[in-house]
Motif scaffolding. Sequence first.
Motif, PDB file in Angstrom:
ATOM      1  N   ALA A  98      32.724  22.113  40.337  1.00 24.94           N
ATOM      2  CA  ALA A  98      32.862  23.245  39.414  1.00 24.94           C
ATOM      3  C   ALA A  98      33.784  24.318  39.999  1.00 24.94           C
ATOM      4  O   ALA A  98      34.632  24.884  39.306  1.00 24.94           O
ATOM      5  CB  ALA A  98      31.489  23.845  39.108  1.00 24.94           C
ATOM      6  N   GLY A  99      33.628  24.580  41.299  1.00 21.19           N
ATOM      7  CA  GLY A  99      34.449  25.593  41.954  1.00 21.19           C
ATOM      8  C   GLY A  99      35.917  25.235  41.979  1.00 21.19           C
ATOM      9  O   GLY A  99      36.788  26.088  41.748  1.00 21.19           O
ATOM     10  N   HIS A 100      36.201  23.958  42.238  1.00 21.09           N
ATOM     11  CA  HIS A 100      37.599  23.527  42.273  1.00 21.09           C
ATOM     12  C   HIS A 100      38.234  23.565  40.883  1.00 21.09           C
ATOM     13  O   HIS A 100      39.396  23.940  40.729  1.00 21.09           O
ATOM     14  CB  HIS A 100      37.723  22.128  42.877  1.00 21.09           C
ATOM     15  N   PHE A 101      37.462  23.176  39.864  1.00 23.54           N
ATOM     16  CA  PHE A 101      38.017  23.213  38.506  1.00 23.54           C
ATOM     17  C   PHE A 101      38.364  24.656  38.133  1.00 23.54           C
ATOM     18  O   PHE A 101      39.476  24.945  37.664  1.00 23.54           O
ATOM     19  CB  PHE A 101      37.031  22.630  37.498  1.00 23.54           C
ATOM     20  N   ILE A 102      37.427  25.561  38.355  1.00 20.31           N
ATOM     21  CA  ILE A 102      37.654  26.962  38.003  1.00 20.31           C
ATOM     22  C   ILE A 102      38.747  27.569  38.876  1.00 20.31           C
ATOM     23  O   ILE A 102      39.648  28.255  38.383  1.00 20.31           O
ATOM     24  CB  ILE A 102      36.340  27.763  38.124  1.00 20.31           C
ATOM     25  N   GLY A 103      38.681  27.298  40.178  1.00 19.17           N
ATOM     26  CA  GLY A 103      39.677  27.862  41.085  1.00 19.17           C
ATOM     27  C   GLY A 103      41.090  27.454  40.721  1.00 19.17           C
ATOM     28  O   GLY A 103      42.003  28.297  40.681  1.00 19.17           O
ATOM     29  N   PHE A 144      38.677  33.250  46.081  1.00 14.28           N
ATOM     30  CA  PHE A 144      37.823  33.816  45.041  1.00 14.28           C
ATOM     31  C   PHE A 144      36.367  33.858  45.501  1.00 14.28           C
ATOM     32  O   PHE A 144      35.977  33.178  46.452  1.00 14.28           O
ATOM     33  CB  PHE A 144      37.910  32.998  43.750  1.00 14.28           C
ATOM     34  N   SER A 145      35.570  34.610  44.773  1.00 13.31           N
ATOM     35  CA  SER A 145      34.124  34.653  45.034  1.00 13.31           C
ATOM     36  C   SER A 145      33.385  34.929  43.736  1.00 13.31           C
ATOM     37  O   SER A 145      33.986  35.345  42.732  1.00 13.31           O
ATOM     38  CB  SER A 145      33.788  35.732  46.068  1.00 13.31           C
ATOM     39  N   VAL A 146      32.075  34.703  43.746  1.00 12.97           N
ATOM     40  CA  VAL A 146      31.249  34.927  42.560  1.00 12.97           C
ATOM     41  C   VAL A 146      30.988  36.424  42.402  1.00 12.97           C
ATOM     42  O   VAL A 146      30.558  37.098  43.338  1.00 12.97           O
ATOM     43  CB  VAL A 146      29.910  34.163  42.676  1.00 12.97           C
ATOM     44  N   SER A 172      24.863  26.365  44.311  1.00 14.63           N
ATOM     45  CA  SER A 172      25.515  27.668  44.482  1.00 14.63           C
ATOM     46  C   SER A 172      26.375  27.703  45.742  1.00 14.63           C
ATOM     47  O   SER A 172      27.469  28.287  45.740  1.00 14.63           O
ATOM     48  CB  SER A 172      24.464  28.782  44.535  1.00 14.63           C
ATOM     49  N   LYS A 173      25.887  27.082  46.816  1.00 12.83           N
ATOM     50  CA  LYS A 173      26.665  27.073  48.059  1.00 12.83           C
ATOM     51  C   LYS A 173      27.959  26.282  47.891  1.00 12.83           C
ATOM     52  O   LYS A 173      29.038  26.701  48.333  1.00 12.83           O
ATOM     53  CB  LYS A 173      25.855  26.499  49.213  1.00 12.83           C
ATOM     54  N   GLY A 174      27.864  25.132  47.247  1.00 10.21           N
ATOM     55  CA  GLY A 174      29.060  24.325  47.006  1.00 10.21           C
ATOM     56  C   GLY A 174      30.077  25.073  46.164  1.00 10.21           C
ATOM     57  O   GLY A 174      31.287  25.011  46.413  1.00 10.21           O
ATOM     58  N   PHE A 175      29.582  25.791  45.166  1.00 10.52           N
ATOM     59  CA  PHE A 175      30.448  26.569  44.277  1.00 10.52           C
ATOM     60  C   PHE A 175      31.168  27.670  45.066  1.00 10.52           C
ATOM     61  O   PHE A 175      32.390  27.821  44.973  1.00 10.52           O
ATOM     62  CB  PHE A 175      29.596  27.176  43.162  1.00 10.52           C
ATOM     63  N   PRO A 222      39.543  37.577  40.028  1.00 12.85           N
ATOM     64  CA  PRO A 222      38.861  37.221  38.782  1.00 12.85           C
ATOM     65  C   PRO A 222      37.383  37.606  38.775  1.00 12.85           C
ATOM     66  O   PRO A 222      36.740  37.697  39.822  1.00 12.85           O
ATOM     67  CB  PRO A 222      39.017  35.697  38.737  1.00 12.85           C
ATOM     68  N   VAL A 223      36.875  37.830  37.580  1.00 10.88           N
ATOM     69  CA  VAL A 223      35.440  38.038  37.390  1.00 10.88           C
ATOM     70  C   VAL A 223      34.829  36.662  37.099  1.00 10.88           C
ATOM     71  O   VAL A 223      35.109  36.058  36.061  1.00 10.88           O
ATOM     72  CB  VAL A 223      35.158  39.006  36.218  1.00 10.88           C
ATOM     73  N   ILE A 224      34.039  36.171  38.052  1.00  5.39           N
ATOM     74  CA  ILE A 224      33.429  34.848  37.927  1.00  5.39           C
ATOM     75  C   ILE A 224      31.914  35.012  37.927  1.00  5.39           C
ATOM     76  O   ILE A 224      31.344  35.574  38.867  1.00  5.39           O
ATOM     77  CB  ILE A 224      33.854  33.925  39.094  1.00  5.39           C
ATOM     78  N   VAL A 225      31.276  34.548  36.858  1.00  4.01           N
ATOM     79  CA  VAL A 225      29.813  34.652  36.780  1.00  4.01           C
ATOM     80  C   VAL A 225      29.195  33.263  36.860  1.00  4.01           C
ATOM     81  O   VAL A 225      29.793  32.269  36.443  1.00  4.01           O
ATOM     82  CB  VAL A 225      29.362  35.374  35.492  1.00  4.01           C
ATOM     83  N   GLU A 226      27.983  33.228  37.400  1.00  4.17           N
ATOM     84  CA  GLU A 226      27.290  31.964  37.641  1.00  4.17           C
ATOM     85  C   GLU A 226      25.884  32.040  37.068  1.00  4.17           C
ATOM     86  O   GLU A 226      25.144  32.983  37.353  1.00  4.17           O
ATOM     87  CB  GLU A 226      27.236  31.697  39.145  1.00  4.17           C
TER      88      GLU A 226
END
Length: 351
Positions: free
Chosen positions: A167-172, A213-215, A201-204, A183-187
């Motif tokens: 998920a993190g790689h797709f969004i990133g 980036f960060s959440v 969450s850690k993987g993301f 970016p504003v990234i919500v989880e």
Amino acid sequence: MSENVARRGFLVGGLGGAALLAAGCTSNEPAAAPSSAAAAPAPAASGNDQPGTKVTIGFSAPAADHGWIAAIAKNAEATAKQYSDIDFKPVEPTNDINQQISAVESLIAQKVNALVILPNDGQQLNQVALQAAAAGIPVINLDRVFPDKLAYRTWIGGDNYGMGVAAGHFIGKQLKDKGVSNPVIVEIQGIATLPLTQDRSKGFADALKTYGFSVTAKQDAKFTVETGNQVATSLLQAHKKIDAMWNHDDDQGVGVLAAIKEAGRDEFIMVGGAGSLNAMKEIQSGTSVLKATVTYSPTMASSAIRLARLIAQGKGMSDLVENSVPQSITLASETITKDNVEKYLELGFES
């Protein structure tokens, strides 16, 4: 997963019919009925598929009041029916810890040849799994892991950390390609206290970090449609502009998407988690904020039954050199997008 029979099996023939690749969520909260698409895979061309010693396999899982869990139970039963040498003994599914412990104890008393257990909580059912092991009954631990490795012969489940990474790689990548900075990234998590949620969450976070980036904000939604709706509504109100959202679970995602549509928001991209049929159809439409979902498939239950049969019969996985089944099997998380969704539709489960 599914491109053809070979893609559905991560080791074709190795489980006496191919263990299925993973994808979907893990909860036992309200949502839905099993998917009609949750069909067991075709047997592979392996000597392991030939009838062998008759074995009794006990099965215990949470109550099927959630789309993913419902598909788990359906897949386990369907796979057991493929083999004439399996006597399948499922106990009443329950979300009550004490009732599940009692149900497993009843299977131990019946001296089943193997036990497949998806515990409501691995920590709280650890002791009864140890009882089974002490009685000489191999335990195949499905998904939620027992903390004590002596409690199970083999663990099989999805890659929660890998879901977050995918998920993190797709969004990133999407945000980098658009030239978005800060970016504003919500989880939206499932149940925050579960180790599986923490791994996701850690993987993301780890994957996002590689893009700088960060959440921005995260909140758990308990794996329910209702709470998913409430949490999404709250996050949307708190953040007037969002660039990306990751929702851990496609079942609760039904509520999340409803909140997004109600708010009339479409400025961000969203990634789901699990691989439900509902999510796949949203992705396929091309008109939704939902652009991808990362898999965690309930078809892992089919693999667990096949592993239990092989272990009870003293067999190994035919694609491996070793004579016995491995101690643990982690299934890969794949990213479903509009480009490849056609391959996965038949394995989606209903939310």
